[in-house]
Design a protein around this motif. Structure first.
Motif, short mmCIF file in Angstrom:
data_model
loop_
_atom_site.label_atom_id
_atom_site.label_comp_id
_atom_site.label_asym_id
_atom_site.label_seq_id
_atom_site.Cartn_x
_atom_site.Cartn_y
_atom_site.Cartn_z
N PRO A 140 0.84 -1.20 0.00
CA PRO A 140 0.00 0.00 0.00
C PRO A 140 0.87 1.25 0.00
O PRO A 140 2.01 1.23 0.48
CB PRO A 140 -0.80 -0.12 1.30
N ARG A 141 0.34 2.34 -0.53
CA ARG A 141 1.15 3.55 -0.65
C ARG A 141 1.35 4.21 0.71
O ARG A 141 2.28 4.94 0.92
CB ARG A 141 0.48 4.51 -1.62
N THR A 161 3.46 3.57 6.22
CA THR A 161 4.31 3.91 7.37
C THR A 161 3.70 4.90 8.35
O THR A 161 4.14 5.00 9.48
CB THR A 161 5.67 4.47 6.94
N ALA A 162 2.71 5.66 7.91
CA ALA A 162 2.10 6.64 8.82
C ALA A 162 0.78 7.11 8.22
O ALA A 162 0.41 6.69 7.13
CB ALA A 162 3.03 7.84 9.03
N SER A 163 0.08 7.99 8.95
CA SER A 163 -1.16 8.53 8.44
C SER A 163 -0.96 10.02 8.18
O SER A 163 0.04 10.60 8.60
CB SER A 163 -2.27 8.34 9.46
N HIS A 177 4.24 13.02 6.70
CA HIS A 177 3.85 11.87 5.87
C HIS A 177 3.47 12.30 4.44
O HIS A 177 3.52 11.49 3.52
CB HIS A 177 2.69 11.12 6.52
N ARG A 178 3.14 13.58 4.27
CA ARG A 178 2.79 14.05 2.92
C ARG A 178 3.92 13.84 1.91
O ARG A 178 3.69 13.79 0.72
CB ARG A 178 2.47 15.55 2.96
N VAL A 179 5.14 13.80 2.40
CA VAL A 179 6.26 13.59 1.47
C VAL A 179 6.92 12.21 1.66
O VAL A 179 8.03 11.98 1.22
CB VAL A 179 7.33 14.70 1.58
N ALA A 180 6.16 11.30 2.28
CA ALA A 180 6.70 9.95 2.49
C ALA A 180 6.97 9.26 1.14
O ALA A 180 7.92 8.49 1.02
CB ALA A 180 5.72 9.11 3.32
N ARG A 194 14.75 7.43 4.27
CA ARG A 194 13.33 7.28 4.60
C ARG A 194 12.92 8.18 5.76
O ARG A 194 11.75 8.51 5.92
CB ARG A 194 13.03 5.82 4.99
N ASP A 195 13.87 8.55 6.59
CA ASP A 195 13.60 9.23 7.86
C ASP A 195 13.62 10.75 7.67
O ASP A 195 14.58 11.29 7.12
CB ASP A 195 14.70 8.80 8.86
#
Ligand code: CUO
Length: 677
Positions: free
Chosen positions: A169-170, A173-175, A181-184, A384-385
């Motif tokens: 799923p896209r 890792t977070a909501s 998370h917008r730039v995850a 990723r962080d």
């Protein structure tokens, strides 16, 4: 490389197996005898491994098989350097193969894979071999842990030809409650993380000097990471986030938490999370043979600032070395990273690497809980962080501090007399649409089976969703009033407005300019029209090198791996431009034709042009960096006195145009031809 934790004599493919001398077996397998070493299914090709006098591996053997490995931890670094030295020192291919087979079952698989990759990349007799994708060998560094249970189910129950890709799923890792998370999709992009792993493989900071010492490697450390930040900042702005806040006060809690949801398949410890508002502490971990204080980092930082402001660094003998206009940034790059080329590690320490370590171990700074480092400790996962960008924001700030001391470019240095750019536009392919670019989501598959050690065998595909854009073409018209000559065409793009929707000042905007392409042009006298495709970019590797087209490129039986041209360093083509917004994100596209006689590099080395897709960020193997100007030119310094905007900055050989990046929130299936969307 395949299935890194299985003994080497277990057949890896359908068609070949290593037959090893008995003393190569580890203690556990020796009693089982020689029968083991040629236990092969019918028809497989046996590769007999030569017996060599065995190298001293006592240093790299100190790392437990099931521990994790970090290039940033000094003791790990030394082990890797030793192993690279062993591999590089093998006299011929046969001996190298033998050493690789012998070490594989004895050493930590992460350490082994890293050192073997560096050696294959740098040895003259293996440079034609291409490395398999790390995402296939260690899929656990790139994807959600829940995937592996599903993969096991699929491979156990379903026949090979009926297996279906397992979708990741896209948003796992977070909501969206977490703004970051917008730039995850950027931080967690497979291609971006692979690029970063490969970059550090091509430019190791430790090991034999012969492989560390590459032309302008310190400067490239600065430039590649500066561009990562510029790209991330642009991505943030078009997602309504402010630019990255540098991480400068190391006593303050780190606001951003991160829960990677990665699971280690090969190490006994998982990737620990970092909670919101975690704090750094002094590190004293006997298990890693490592001790340093935050104060050490601060002391080194202050010394570097002092060096920058005095324009000189002090070497190990107390002699002053000038941070000159041409060489200063390269010297600083090696000092800050730091690499073994650092002018003086006693004096300036190891700021960037140990910063990674302090952040990666903030949950267990003294090893009391026997926990290991988080994703900031591994080059394959660090990007990723969110804190990665804040840390590199601080590092970049030091570089900018030095750049701010340099003389500004004069119009004479920027100009190209007799050359005028009369038109710049960009057109989306197969349309008539000008100066609008389009992005959307696309799915692509990666085969996990190299990295999964459970049976039955055969491909198991993971399906990713990533950003993609419609291909486009630049059109540049140039008038040359002089004789025929050459120029370097430099293309950049930056946001037009800042966080408050105000036009950006150039002293700010210059750090947002993202390099899109750079290439040499021949200018005839009179009018010239230059066209260039987005896919030809000098910063990216083609889409197929990030996600191989699995149907067409799986090696048929008997086909050797070297037929794959897999050179992994390079920004992924699918992330060439930012995501944009649904209404169209306002950017400025910039082109400059610089005078080739000031750009040309005299280099008679043959080099290796097969891996030369992404020269701007990765250089060319065995060659000097192919552009004499400072990396990032013409935006690497403050603009000249009196110039506040990009418009005022332009000389006749430059031009800008407004471009809007439009995003459509649709997802296309793998292999859909992009131009047809
Ligand atoms: Cu590439 Cu900090 O250097 O990760």
């Amino acid at each position: 490389f395949d299935r890194p934790t299985e003994p080497v004599f277990v057949p890896k493919g359908d068609n070949e197996v290593f037959v090893v001398p008995e003393e190569y077996l580890t203690d556990r397998f020796k009693p089982l005898g020689s029968g083991l070493t040629d236990r092969v299914g019918g028809g497989a090709k046996k590769i007999t491994v030569k017996k060599i006098s065995l190298p001293d591996l006592s240093l790299p053997m100190q790392l437990d098989r099931r521990a994790k490995f970090s290039l940033f931890i000094p003791s790990h670094r030394k082990m890797a350097a030793r192993l690279i030295e062993v591999f590089m020192g093998m006299r011929n291919l046969e001996d190298f193969e033998s050493a690789a087979v012998y070490t594989r079952d004895r050493l930590n698989p992460h350490l082994y894979t890293y050192a073997l990759s560096v050696a294959i990349y740098h040895r003259p007799d293996t440079k034609d071999l291409n490395l398999p994708s790390l995402a296939e060998i260690f899929p656990d560094k790139f994807m959600d842990k829940s995937l592996f249970a599903r993969a096991r189910e699929e491979s156990n129950l379903v026949e090979i030809n009926q297996r279906e890709p397992i979708e990741i799923p896209r948003d796992y890792t977070a909501s969206d409650l977490d703004h970051e998370h917008r730039v995850a999709y950027f931080r967690e992009d497979l291609g971006i993380n692979l690029h970063h792993w490969h970059w550090h493989l091509v430019y190791p900071h430790d090991g034999p000097r012969s492989i560390v010492q590459k032309d302008r490697r310190g400067e490239l450390f600065y430039y590649m990471h500066q561009q990562v930040l510029a790209r991330f900042n642009m991505e943030r702005l078009c997602n309504n986030l402010a630019r990255v806040k540098r991480f400068i006060n190391w006593r303050e809690p780190i606001e951003e938490g991160y829960f990677p949801k990665l699971d280690s398949l090969t190490a006994s410890r998982n990737w620990p999370p970092r909670f919101n508002n975690s704090k750094l502490s002094d590190i004293y971990r006997e298990i890693d043979n490592m001790k340093f204080d935050i104060q050490d980092l601060e002391r080194w930082r202050d010394r570097v600032f002092a060096a920058i402001h005095s324009g000189t660094v002090v070497d190990g003998d107390g002699k002053f070395v000038e941070l000159s206009e041409s060489r200063g940034i390269d010297i600083l790059g090696n000092i800050l990273e730091s690499s073994v080329l650092s002018t003086n590690r006693n004096m300036y320490g190891d700021i960037h690497n140990l910063g990674h370590v302090a952040i990666a171990l903030c949950h267990d700074p003294e090893g009391k809980h026997l926990e290991t480092f988080s994703i900031m400790g591994d080059t394959a996962t660090a990007m990723r962080d969110p804190i990665f960008y804040r840390w590199h924001g601080f590092i970049d700030d030091l570089f900018q501090e030095h750049k701010n001391t340099l003389p500004r470019y004069t119009t004479q240095q920027l100009g190209y007399s007799g050359v005028r750019v009369t038109l710049l536009e960009v057109q989306t392919d197969k349309t008539q649409i000008k100066n609008k670019l389009f992005t959307f989501w696309q799915q692509s598959d990666v085969d996990l089976s190299r990295g999964l050690d459970f049976t039955p065998r055969g491909p198991v595909l993971a399906r990713f969703t990533h950003l993609q854009h419609r291909p486009f073409t630049y059109k540049i018209m140039v008038e040359n009033t002089g004789s025929p000559r050459m120029g370097t065409c430099r293309i950049f793009m930056a946001p037009k407005f800042d966080e408050r929707s105000l036009p950006m000042l150039l002293r700010d905007q210059k750090n947002f300019f993202v390099e899109l392409d750079k290439f040499t042009v021949n200018l005839k006298t009179g009018k010239n029209t230059i066209t260039r495709k987005s896919a030809e970019s000098s910063v990216t590797i083609p889409f197929e090198k990030t996600f191989r087209n699995l149907d067409n490129q799986r090696p048929a039986a008997g086909v050797q791996l070297e037929q794959f041209n897999y050179c992994g360093c390079g920004w992924p083509q699918h992330m060439l431009i930012c995501k944009g917004t649904s209404e169209g994100y306002a950017c400025q596209l910039f082109v400059m034709i610089s005078d080739f006689k000031d750009d040309r590099v005299e280099d008679n080395n043959q080099g290796d042009n097969r891996c030369a897709d992404a020269v701007s960020y990765c250089g060319i193997r065995n060659k000097m960096y192919p552009d004499k100007r400072s990396m990032g030119f013409p935006f690497d310094r403050q603009p000249r006195e009196g110039v506040d905007t990009i418009e005022q900055f332009l000389t006749p050989n430059m031009r800008i145009v407004d471009v809007a990046v439009h995003h459509t929130n649709t997802t296309v299936r793998p292999g859909v031809i992009l131009e047809d969307n």
